[in-house]
Design a protein around this motif. Structure first.
Motif, mmCIF file in Angstrom:
data_model
loop_
_atom_site.group_PDB
_atom_site.id
_atom_site.type_symbol
_atom_site.label_atom_id
_atom_site.label_comp_id
_atom_site.label_asym_id
_atom_site.label_seq_id
_atom_site.Cartn_x
_atom_site.Cartn_y
_atom_site.Cartn_z
ATOM 1 N N UNK A 82 10.347 66.844 119.496
ATOM 2 C CA UNK A 82 9.547 66.374 118.362
ATOM 3 C C UNK A 82 9.713 67.234 117.127
ATOM 4 N N UNK A 83 10.116 68.478 117.292
ATOM 5 C CA UNK A 83 10.274 69.388 116.156
ATOM 6 C C UNK A 83 11.715 69.429 115.649
ATOM 7 N N UNK A 84 12.566 68.567 116.215
ATOM 8 C CA UNK A 84 13.958 68.489 115.787
ATOM 9 C C UNK A 84 14.892 69.077 116.827
ATOM 10 N N UNK A 85 15.973 68.353 117.121
ATOM 11 C CA UNK A 85 16.924 68.834 118.121
ATOM 12 C C UNK A 85 17.544 70.163 117.718
ATOM 13 N N UNK A 86 17.650 70.388 116.409
ATOM 14 C CA UNK A 86 18.244 71.640 115.930
ATOM 15 C C UNK A 86 17.393 72.850 116.283
ATOM 16 N N UNK A 87 16.091 72.641 116.572
ATOM 17 C CA UNK A 87 15.204 73.762 116.895
ATOM 18 C C UNK A 87 15.062 73.957 118.396
ATOM 19 N N UNK A 88 15.650 73.055 119.156
ATOM 20 C CA UNK A 88 15.562 73.166 120.613
ATOM 21 C C UNK A 88 14.422 72.335 121.170
ATOM 22 N N UNK A 111 0.802 63.318 124.275
ATOM 23 C CA UNK A 111 1.694 63.081 123.155
ATOM 24 C C UNK A 111 1.616 64.256 122.203
ATOM 25 N N UNK A 112 2.750 64.595 121.595
ATOM 26 C CA UNK A 112 2.765 65.674 120.607
ATOM 27 C C UNK A 112 1.802 65.321 119.470
ATOM 28 N N UNK A 123 -21.167 77.396 122.453
ATOM 29 C CA UNK A 123 -20.535 78.705 122.594
ATOM 30 C C UNK A 123 -19.091 78.658 123.046
ATOM 31 N N UNK A 124 -18.539 77.444 123.198
ATOM 32 C CA UNK A 124 -17.163 77.277 123.672
ATOM 33 C C UNK A 124 -16.340 76.600 122.580
ATOM 34 N N UNK A 125 -15.222 77.212 122.188
ATOM 35 C CA UNK A 125 -14.300 76.589 121.255
ATOM 36 C C UNK A 125 -13.334 75.678 122.025
ATOM 37 N N UNK A 126 -13.089 74.508 121.481
ATOM 38 C CA UNK A 126 -12.052 73.646 122.039
ATOM 39 C C UNK A 126 -10.786 73.842 121.204
ATOM 40 N N UNK A 127 -9.668 74.155 121.871
ATOM 41 C CA UNK A 127 -8.423 74.483 121.181
ATOM 42 C C UNK A 127 -7.394 73.373 121.367
ATOM 43 N N UNK A 128 -6.686 73.044 120.297
ATOM 44 C CA UNK A 128 -5.625 72.035 120.358
ATOM 45 C C UNK A 128 -4.401 72.622 121.062
ATOM 46 N N UNK A 129 -3.594 71.784 121.735
ATOM 47 C CA UNK A 129 -2.353 72.279 122.340
ATOM 48 C C UNK A 129 -1.436 72.898 121.278
ATOM 49 N N UNK A 130 -0.809 74.002 121.621
ATOM 50 C CA UNK A 130 0.151 74.670 120.729
ATOM 51 C C UNK A 130 1.518 74.625 121.401
ATOM 52 N N UNK A 131 2.388 73.751 120.914
ATOM 53 C CA UNK A 131 3.711 73.564 121.519
ATOM 54 C C UNK A 131 4.747 74.426 120.803
ATOM 55 N N UNK A 132 5.655 75.026 121.585
ATOM 56 C CA UNK A 132 6.663 75.925 121.011
ATOM 57 C C UNK A 132 8.040 75.573 121.594
ATOM 58 N N UNK A 133 9.038 75.321 120.719
ATOM 59 C CA UNK A 133 10.403 75.085 121.201
ATOM 60 C C UNK A 133 11.170 76.399 121.314
ATOM 61 N N UNK A 176 12.898 82.559 114.420
ATOM 62 C CA UNK A 176 13.966 82.621 113.440
ATOM 63 C C UNK A 176 13.792 81.652 112.282
ATOM 64 N N UNK A 177 14.867 81.420 111.517
ATOM 65 C CA UNK A 177 14.802 80.553 110.328
ATOM 66 C C UNK A 177 14.311 79.151 110.698
ATOM 67 N N UNK A 178 13.482 78.595 109.827
ATOM 68 C CA UNK A 178 12.975 77.252 110.045
ATOM 69 C C UNK A 178 11.704 77.181 110.861
ATOM 70 N N UNK A 179 11.196 78.333 111.305
ATOM 71 C CA UNK A 179 9.963 78.338 112.090
ATOM 72 C C UNK A 179 8.769 78.079 111.183
ATOM 73 N N UNK A 180 7.937 77.070 111.498
ATOM 74 C CA UNK A 180 6.728 76.841 110.692
ATOM 75 C C UNK A 180 5.826 78.068 110.699
#
Length: 361
Positions: free
Chosen positions: A48-54, A358-359, A19-29, A70-74
């Motif tokens: 890890x997602x690119x220096x241009x994205x912060x 690790x990412x 009855x419990x879902x295990x969720x993966x980490x969700x990283x946001x720059x 903004x632009x480039x967001x997955x």
């Protein structure tokens, strides 16, 4: 996945997870932030997602919301994934299809689904003075309003960052003309809006309630933040910490295009009474409060406190299970949780608080 495959995945995840879902980490720059390095993400993965994205300065929990970066967001940035063996499915897809079964029919009928998420945000320097729109204001750009709350977990605040103070609202007696003048001089460097505000020293183990329309410049403690399922905001500070310039685009990110230079409209985003409340601290500071009789819970092997309360959309508790004890704690609704200290089991799942992630793990 097809509808039938999603149903089969969820059924298997429920059965195998008890009855419990295990969720993966969700990283946001965030491109306008400097990571505070307390999220336990490996230092080599901060960009890890690119220096241009912060740098990655946020980890989202139980999220059905895509980050508005903004632009480039997955397409799936910010979304939580249910993990079952080698397969993954977004929590959003699961609740969209089987919300009545996962959340309860009463919750879906009242709120429309899973309408909150939470995050850790971790910045070395303070964020700019900003607000989040109300439902009515956010609806003008097809989004939801965003109330939120803060709690500062001691387990993630061994260091305070560079400025552990948060500015809220304005000093009583501040006039609207003074605030408007700050917006008018946006391109003159520091528009000095913090000169009209008041800072509060942040204390680990406590928090704040922040309703829509209240300006706030969060300080540099690592923060647990439950909130409405929305990513709307309007920045009102033109220069952060004397070195980081904020674009006017960040003021009007969630403002109708025809209002981007309408200062009367932008000023209307403020909840003026709340921003100038002479008892702001008394009305918005939140200290932990016991979720039951402390003596009774301790005798049963645990301690439990409300750490976020007062909102119809979200709340949060801190549960401490005493060493070597096994406890049963019941709640009437679905919820997300994270282990921040120690190790043990949560239902059938082994849980622990990692020293380093690790990412991609």
């Amino acid at each position: 996945m097809s509808e039938s495959q999603i149903k089969a995945f969820i059924q298997q995840a429920v059965e195998q997870g008890g009855g419990i879902f295990r969720l993966a980490p969700a990283w946001v720059p965030r491109g306008f932030c400097i990571p505070g390095r307390r999220l336990r993400l490996h230092p080599a993965d901060l960009y890890a997602l690119g220096a241009n994205r912060g740098g990655i300065d946020e980890r989202w929990f139980s999220s059905t919301v895509v980050a508005d970066n903004g632009p480039g967001t997955p397409h799936d940035e910010g979304l939580s994934y249910i993990v079952n063996g080698d397969e993954r499915l977004t929590l959003r897809d699961a609740t969209d299809l089987l919300g009545n079964d996962i959340l309860g029919k009463d919750v879906v009928e009242k709120y429309g689904g899973w309408v909150m998420y939470s995050k850790f945000f971790d910045n070395m320097t303070p964020l700019p003075h900003h607000l989040h729109q109300s439902d009515e204001q956010a609806a003008l750009v097809g989004k939801r309003g965003k109330p939120e709350a803060y709690f500062y977990p001691a387990q993630y605040n061994q260091t305070n960052g560079q400025f552990p103070y948060t500015f809220f609202g304005f000093e009583p007696g501040t006039t609207k003309d003074q605030v408007r003048a700050c917006l008018e001089r946006w391109n003159d460097g520091d528009n000095n809006i913090l000169g009209l505000s008041k800072a509060y020293r942040l204390q680990p183990g406590t928090g704040w309630d922040v309703a829509p329309g209240i300006l706030h410049a969060p300080g540099s403690l690592c923060t647990y933040e439950p909130q409405r399922a929305s990513d709307v905001f309007s920045m009102w500070q033109s220069l952060i910490f004397d070195f980081q310039v904020v674009s006017w685009d960040m003021v009007v990110k969630d403002v109708p295009a025809e209002k981007h230079h309408d200062l009367d409209f932008i000023m209307s985003l403020l909840d003026w009474e709340a921003n100038t409340d002479p008892e702001f601290g008394k009305n918005h500071f939140t200290a932990p409060t016991p979720a039951g009789d402390p003596a009774a819970t301790e005798s049963n092997g645990y301690a439990e406190s409300w750490i976020v309360y007062g909102s119809e959309f979200y709340s949060a508790k801190e549960l401490t299970v005493l060493p070597g004890r096994t406890v049963t704690v019941s709640d009437p609704v679905a919820y997300g949780c994270i282990c921040v200290q120690g190790y043990g089991r949560f239902g059938v799942h082994p849980v622990s608080s990692p020293n380093m992630i690790r990412y991609g793990e």
